[in-house]
Design an enzyme around this catalytic site. Sequence first.
Site, PDB file in Angstrom:
ATOM      1  N   HIS A   7      30.711  38.199  50.102  1.00  0.00           N
ATOM      2  CA  HIS A   7      30.906  37.963  48.709  1.00  0.00           C
ATOM      3  C   HIS A   7      32.419  37.590  48.844  1.00  0.00           C
ATOM      4  O   HIS A   7      33.259  37.897  49.580  1.00  0.00           O
ATOM      5  CB  HIS A   7      30.819  38.783  47.593  1.00  0.00           C
ATOM      6  CG  HIS A   7      31.273  40.123  48.025  1.00  0.00           C
ATOM      7  ND1 HIS A   7      30.502  41.206  48.612  1.00  0.00           N
ATOM      8  CD2 HIS A   7      32.303  40.828  47.288  1.00  0.00           C
ATOM      9  CE1 HIS A   7      31.645  42.237  48.432  1.00  0.00           C
ATOM     10  NE2 HIS A   7      32.677  42.093  47.690  1.00  0.00           N
ATOM     11  N   GLU A  43      31.219  45.466  37.789  1.00  0.00           N
ATOM     12  CA  GLU A  43      31.013  44.313  38.276  1.00  0.00           C
ATOM     13  C   GLU A  43      29.648  43.897  38.424  1.00  0.00           C
ATOM     14  O   GLU A  43      28.764  44.264  37.905  1.00  0.00           O
ATOM     15  CB  GLU A  43      31.508  44.544  39.856  1.00  0.00           C
ATOM     16  CG  GLU A  43      30.855  45.601  40.766  1.00  0.00           C
ATOM     17  CD  GLU A  43      29.436  45.310  41.481  1.00  0.00           C
ATOM     18  OE1 GLU A  43      29.217  44.182  41.536  1.00  0.00           O
ATOM     19  OE2 GLU A  43      29.207  46.173  42.317  1.00  0.00           O
ATOM     20  N   GLN A  59      31.174  37.929  43.330  1.00  0.00           N
ATOM     21  CA  GLN A  59      31.458  39.140  42.834  1.00  0.00           C
ATOM     22  C   GLN A  59      32.548  39.092  41.708  1.00  0.00           C
ATOM     23  O   GLN A  59      33.448  38.772  42.089  1.00  0.00           O
ATOM     24  CB  GLN A  59      31.606  40.139  43.729  1.00  0.00           C
ATOM     25  CG  GLN A  59      31.839  41.766  43.414  1.00  0.00           C
ATOM     26  CD  GLN A  59      32.377  42.696  44.306  1.00  0.00           C
ATOM     27  OE1 GLN A  59      32.947  42.665  45.030  1.00  0.00           O
ATOM     28  NE2 GLN A  59      31.151  43.672  44.447  1.00  0.00           N
ATOM     29  N   HIS A  83      39.549  39.319  46.576  1.00  0.00           N
ATOM     30  CA  HIS A  83      39.260  39.734  48.097  1.00  0.00           C
ATOM     31  C   HIS A  83      37.923  38.929  48.746  1.00  0.00           C
ATOM     32  O   HIS A  83      37.251  38.175  47.971  1.00  0.00           O
ATOM     33  CB  HIS A  83      38.786  41.105  48.159  1.00  0.00           C
ATOM     34  CG  HIS A  83      37.598  41.757  47.705  1.00  0.00           C
ATOM     35  ND1 HIS A  83      37.628  42.139  46.104  1.00  0.00           N
ATOM     36  CD2 HIS A  83      36.189  41.582  48.023  1.00  0.00           C
ATOM     37  CE1 HIS A  83      36.432  42.417  45.766  1.00  0.00           C
ATOM     38  NE2 HIS A  83      35.710  42.218  46.908  1.00  0.00           N
ATOM     39  N   GLU A 133      37.414  42.877  52.849  1.00  0.00           N
ATOM     40  CA  GLU A 133      36.365  43.847  52.839  1.00  0.00           C
ATOM     41  C   GLU A 133      35.419  43.744  53.847  1.00  0.00           C
ATOM     42  O   GLU A 133      34.971  42.465  54.048  1.00  0.00           O
ATOM     43  CB  GLU A 133      35.804  43.923  51.444  1.00  0.00           C
ATOM     44  CG  GLU A 133      34.899  44.921  50.901  1.00  0.00           C
ATOM     45  CD  GLU A 133      34.058  44.564  49.650  1.00  0.00           C
ATOM     46  OE1 GLU A 133      34.719  44.073  48.860  1.00  0.00           O
ATOM     47  OE2 GLU A 133      32.826  45.233  49.409  1.00  0.00           O
TER      48      GLU A 133
HETATM   49  C1  V0V Z   1      47.762  43.666  46.483  1.00  0.00           C
HETATM   50  N1  V0V Z   1      48.422  42.896  47.217  1.00  0.00           N
HETATM   51  C2  V0V Z   1      47.301  41.975  47.561  1.00  0.00           C
HETATM   52  C3  V0V Z   1      45.981  42.350  46.873  1.00  0.00           C
HETATM   53  N2  V0V Z   1      46.400  43.425  46.003  1.00  0.00           N
HETATM   54  N3  V0V Z   1      47.480  40.883  48.411  1.00  0.00           N
HETATM   55  C4  V0V Z   1      46.107  40.134  48.332  1.00  0.00           C
HETATM   56  N4  V0V Z   1      45.300  40.321  47.794  1.00  0.00           N
HETATM   57  C5  V0V Z   1      44.985  41.559  46.886  1.00  0.00           C
HETATM   58  N5  V0V Z   1      44.002  41.600  46.235  1.00  0.00           N
HETATM   59  C6  V0V Z   1      49.543  42.981  47.799  1.00  0.00           C
HETATM   60  C7  V0V Z   1      50.636  43.065  46.928  1.00  0.00           C
HETATM   61  O1  V0V Z   1      50.848  41.865  46.176  1.00  0.00           O
HETATM   62  C8  V0V Z   1      51.645  43.574  47.508  1.00  0.00           C
HETATM   63  O2  V0V Z   1      52.655  42.883  48.017  1.00  0.00           O
HETATM   64  C9  V0V Z   1      50.852  44.507  48.422  1.00  0.00           C
HETATM   65  O3  V0V Z   1      49.654  44.140  48.560  1.00  0.00           O
HETATM   66  C10 V0V Z   1      51.249  45.813  48.095  1.00  0.00           C
HETATM   67  O4  V0V Z   1      50.290  46.010  46.758  1.00  0.00           O
HETATM   68  P1  V0V Z   1      50.725  46.811  45.396  1.00  0.00           P
HETATM   69  O5  V0V Z   1      50.538  46.172  44.423  1.00  0.00           O
HETATM   70  O6  V0V Z   1      52.061  47.530  45.868  1.00  0.00           O
HETATM   71  O7  V0V Z   1      49.882  48.203  45.995  1.00  0.00           O
HETATM   72  P2  V0V Z   1      48.490  48.503  45.292  1.00  0.00           P
HETATM   73  O8  V0V Z   1      48.916  49.940  44.787  1.00  0.00           O
HETATM   74  O9  V0V Z   1      48.043  47.583  44.012  1.00  0.00           O
HETATM   75  O10 V0V Z   1      47.426  48.367  46.352  1.00  0.00           O
HETATM   76  C11 V0V Z   1      47.039  47.199  46.976  1.00  0.00           C
HETATM   77  C12 V0V Z   1      45.847  47.603  47.683  1.00  0.00           C
HETATM   78  C13 V0V Z   1      44.845  48.214  46.791  1.00  0.00           C
HETATM   79  C14 V0V Z   1      45.334  46.394  48.312  1.00  0.00           C
HETATM   80  C15 V0V Z   1      46.094  48.478  49.043  1.00  0.00           C
HETATM   81  O11 V0V Z   1      44.386  47.269  45.975  1.00  0.00           O
HETATM   82  C16 V0V Z   1      43.423  48.701  47.538  1.00  0.00           C
HETATM   83  O12 V0V Z   1      43.375  49.685  48.147  1.00  0.00           O
HETATM   84  N6  V0V Z   1      42.268  47.985  47.260  1.00  0.00           N
HETATM   85  C17 V0V Z   1      40.970  48.347  48.231  1.00  0.00           C
HETATM   86  C18 V0V Z   1      40.011  48.653  46.816  1.00  0.00           C
HETATM   87  C19 V0V Z   1      39.757  47.554  46.063  1.00  0.00           C
HETATM   88  O13 V0V Z   1      40.483  46.624  45.948  1.00  0.00           O
HETATM   89  N7  V0V Z   1      38.810  47.959  45.238  1.00  0.00           N
HETATM   90  C20 V0V Z   1      38.524  46.897  44.104  1.00  0.00           C
HETATM   91  C21 V0V Z   1      37.244  46.078  44.673  1.00  0.00           C
HETATM   92  P3  V0V Z   1      54.136  42.544  47.680  1.00  0.00           P
HETATM   93  O14 V0V Z   1      54.153  42.078  46.225  1.00  0.00           O
HETATM   94  O15 V0V Z   1      54.700  43.968  48.317  1.00  0.00           O
HETATM   95  O16 V0V Z   1      54.305  41.409  48.651  1.00  0.00           O
HETATM   96  S1  V0V Z   1      35.747  46.801  44.670  1.00  0.00           S
HETATM   97  C22 V0V Z   1      34.710  46.051  45.389  1.00  0.00           C
HETATM   98  O17 V0V Z   1      34.689  44.902  45.999  1.00  0.00           O
HETATM   99  C23 V0V Z   1      33.280  46.668  45.394  1.00  0.00           C
HETATM  100  C24 V0V Z   1      32.899  47.734  44.606  1.00  0.00           C
HETATM  101  C25 V0V Z   1      32.100  45.986  46.168  1.00  0.00           C
HETATM  102  O18 V0V Z   1      32.479  44.839  46.812  1.00  0.00           O
HETATM  103  O19 V0V Z   1      30.978  46.388  46.420  1.00  0.00           O
HETATM  104 CO    CO Z   2      33.713  43.512  46.910  1.00  0.00          CO
END
Ligand code: V0V
Ligand code: CO
Length: 140
Positions: A7, A43, A59, A83, A133
Site C-alpha cells: 500500500h 485508517e 491506505q 509512507h 513499511e
Molecule cells: C518524518 N520524516 C519523514 C516522515 N516522517 N520523512 C519521510 N516520510 C515521513 N513520513 C522525517 C522528518 O522530516 C525529519 O527530517 C526526520 O524524518 C525525523 O522526523 P521527526 O519529525 O523529527 O520525528 P518523528 O518523531 O516524527 O518520527 C518520525 C518517524 C516516526 C518516521 C521516526 O513517524 C515513526 O516512527 N513512524 C513509524 C510509525 C508510523 O508512521 N505509523 C503510522 C502509520 P528532518 O526534518 O530532520 O530533515 S500506521 C500504518 O501504516 C498501519 C497501521 C498499517 O499499514 O497497517
Molecule cells: Co501503512
Amino acid sequence: MFMRIDHIGIACRDLEEKIELFSRLFDLEVVAREVNEEQGVKEAMLHIADGEGGGSYIQLLEPLSDDSPVGKFLAKRGEGVHHVAFGVPDVADAMSKIGEKGVRLLDERPRHGSMGSQIAFLHPKDVGGMLTELVQAAKR
Ligand code: V0V
Ligand code: CO
C-alpha cells in the site's frame, strides 16, 4: 525480497472526506477500516488489485492525536504521501536482512497492522527520505 507494493499510505486531516474523494476519482472500494491505537491512526484500506501474497491498496490515515507519527507529519508537511509499504513473505526475516545493511529499524519486533497483517517500519533517513513499511499479509 519485495513481492509487490502492498500500500501507499496517505496522511489526511479528514478521513471521511478523503475516502469520498479517492472512491469518486478512481472507483476504489473501502475493504477495511480500523482504529490502531498503537500506531495512533484511524485508517481505511481502498482495494486496487490482488497480487502475490496479498493485495495492493491505498491506505488513508487520519491521526488520533497531534503527537502521533501522522499528526506530526501533517503539522510539518501537510497532507500527502506518508509512507510506502512493501509486501514481504516474512516480516521478521526481512527486518533482519535489511537491518544487517545498516538501516535503522523503527520497530524491534513486528507490530499489528491493517487487516491482520504484521508490519515494521524503516527509518526514512536511511531509505532516501522515504518512510518504508514492511508488510506480511495475513494468511487468506
Ligand atoms: C518524518 N520524516 C519523514 C516522515 N516522517 N520523512 C519521510 N516520510 C515521513 N513520513 C522525517 C522528518 O522530516 C525529519 O527530517 C526526520 O524524518 C525525523 O522526523 P521527526 O519529525 O523529527 O520525528 P518523528 O518523531 O516524527 O518520527 C518520525 C518517524 C516516526 C518516521 C521516526 O513517524 C515513526 O516512527 N513512524 C513509524 C510509525 C508510523 O508512521 N505509523 C503510522 C502509520 P528532518 O526534518 O530532520 O530533515 S500506521 C500504518 O501504516 C498501519 C497501521 C498499517 O499499514 O497497517
Ligand atoms: Co501503512
